[in-house]
Write an enzyme that holds these catalytic residues in place. Structure first.
Site: not given
Length: 230
Positions: A133, A146
């Site tokens: 990400s 996360y």
């Protein structure tokens, strides 16, 4: 024929990558928890496509998927470690089970997947595309759990590369993507800052077309409408 493995392939980024690699002529081994979606995708793609249930949070599931893939194709040239999930909110409000699940899938799941295919990738001088990400190297308020798993996954991929110079490891770092991620549904406008899964898949095609003596260690891509944060 080159063989590519794609995890988390039943929808979103994984599905788009699987479709793109099929167009590139790859034989595919696709895995995810939803076998019905995998079956539908395999039927649509045609050609050499093997699908099988895969839950990267379970070591035995990863081992079974890897063994059956090698039995089917005899080799692996590319592994796209894409399976992931996210829960969001303030860190003190994040549940223990939610945090643990993100660690199991985003971090340990990636480690298990790469480890399961590493010997075969060494034989083919293959490629790992590790989908992390854009937050694998920045902070995200209300997404601390996360983000922590993505920072750890980044460290994992870099260490795999140092220890295995005969395999190329590409860390793919997409920003916001219009998928089911985080409990949302597709259909979000680009003007809100979202890439389309097909655009991420195009980047994978680009990476895999490069000469074998070129190693792109990481590629971050975001929509022009997403705020540039670092």
């Amino acid at each position: 024929m080159k063989v590519a493995v794609v995890t988390g392939a039943s929808r979103g980024i994984g599905e788009a990558i699987a479709r793109a690699l099929a167009e590139e002529g790859y034989a595919l081994a696709i895995g995810a928890r939803s076998v019905e979606r995998l079956k539908k995708l395999a039927e649509e793609l045609g050609g050499e496509v093997f699908y099988h249930h895969l839950d990267v949070s379970r070591p035995e599931s990863v081992e079974e998927f890897a063994n059956k893939t090698i039995e089917r194709f005899g080799k692996v040239d590319v592994v796209v470690a894409n399976a992931g999930l996210g829960y969001f909110g303030r860190l003190e409000e994040l549940g223990e089970e939610e945090f643990h699940e993100m660690i199991e899938v985003n971090l340990l799941g990636m480690w298990r997947t790469i480890k399961a295919f590493l010997r075969n990738l060494k034989e083919t001088n293959g490629v790992v595309v590790a989908v992390t990400s854009d937050v694998s190297a920045r902070l995200l308020p209300y997404g601390g759990g996360y983000t922590a798993t993505k920072w750890a996954a980044r460290a994992l991929v870099k260490t795999f590369q140092i220890e295995n110079p005969d395999v190329r490891f590409f860390e793919l770092r997409p920003g916001a993507v219009d998928t089911y991620f985080g409990g949302s549904k597709p259909g979000k406008p680009k003007e809100k800052g979202f890439l389309k899964p097909e655009e991420v898949a195009e980047a994978v095609k680009y990476l895999l077309r490069l000469p074998k003596d070129v190693r792109v260690e990481e590629l971050m891509l975001r929509s022009m409408y997403q705020k540039p944060e670092y």
